[in-house]
Design an enzyme around this catalytic site. Structure first.
Site: not given
Ligand code: ADE
Length: 253
Positions: A88, A115, A152, A167
């Site tokens: 994240p 976590e 894709r 594109d």
């Molecule tokens: N793992 C948990 N949340 C995430 C996110 N927003 N982007 C990538 N991996 C993640």
């Protein structure tokens, strides 16, 4: 292209890899996807893949050994993959990254979980990637998002028409124009006349204008950047001037 995915929830990928455009790309061999259960590489008989964090705190952390063992098994032969960790707090995924990844011979995506992942896993990683500023329960959905955007773009996965559309606009960050299909009138809502005209030049101009209008309204910073970098055609600049004049006059439609 070959994509290896390391995950503790391999079942989540079943539908994704068997349905629709991605399913077809897999079946026709345009991409080979190998989903690997990290648990299969755990060292103990209980197949433990996570543990409590050193220093205390909530949640569990993915252990390094099973991930390293899986990586080593998968890279015994062939080209070294480009390794992505979903996370994240990583770099935010975008179309440029999708394009860059689509040119790699081989990708390996490690799905983060719980976590977090033991920091030492990052010794294997080329890129930490987030799919947006929110926290999911794990990296499986982000891995699918990344794969979808990459697959894709592979040659032959989309029909010509669709790839051309992507594109000509997406590369510069302009937003798409509105689309309509039959019927020409639905519950009093009419398809813009120009789209029924069969006049290709006018249609193209209308679509360009709509795309510029939408981008100017929702993402003015993209227009600013394109102007600064000289990335807009004379025609596009002329359309923008017209729109801006309209907006100044308070006549924006
Ligand atoms: N793992 C948990 N949340 C995430 C996110 N927003 N982007 C990538 N991996 C993640």
């Amino acid at each position: 292209m070959r994509i290896d995915v390391l995950t503790v929830l391999p079942g989540l990928f079943d539908c994704f890899l068997s349905e629709g455009i991605i399913g077809k790309a897999v079946q026709s061999g345009k991409v080979e996807v190998n989903v690997v259960n990290i648990r299969d590489f755990a060292l103990d008989k209980h197949k433990v893949v996570d543990d409590v964090p050193y220093g205390g705190g909530p949640g569990m952390v993915l252990k390094p050994e099973p991930i390293f063992r899986a990586y080593e098994e998968l890279t015994k032969e062939g080209e070294k993959p480009y390794v992505i960790l979903t996370e994240p707090w990583g770099e935010t995924f975008n179309q440029d990254m999708a394009l860059e990844f689509s040119k790699k011979e081989r990708l390996l995506i490690i799905c983060g979980r719980y976590e977090g992942v033991d920091e030492r896993v990052k010794a294997l990683v080329d890129r930490e990637v987030s799919i947006g500023d929110y926290v999911l329960t794990g990296g499986e959905l982000p891995a699918m998002v990344i794969m979808d955007a990459v697959i894709r773009l592979l040659p032959g996965v989309l029909g010509n028409e669709e790839s051309l559309k992507a594109d000509s606009f997406m590369d510069r960050g302009l937003l798409g124009y509105p689309n309509y299909t039959r019927p020409a009138e639905f519950r009093g809502m009419k398809v813009p006349e120009v789209l029924l005209s069969g006049h290709h030049k006018k249609i193209e101009l209308w679509r360009k204008e709509q795309s510029l209008r939408k981008t100017l309204k929702r993402k003015p910073e993209v227009i600013e950047r394109l102007k600064k970098e000289g990335m807009l055609t004379k025609e596009e600049l002329r359309i923008l001037e017209k729109i801006e004049r309209e907006m100044e006059g308070g006549k924006e439609s």
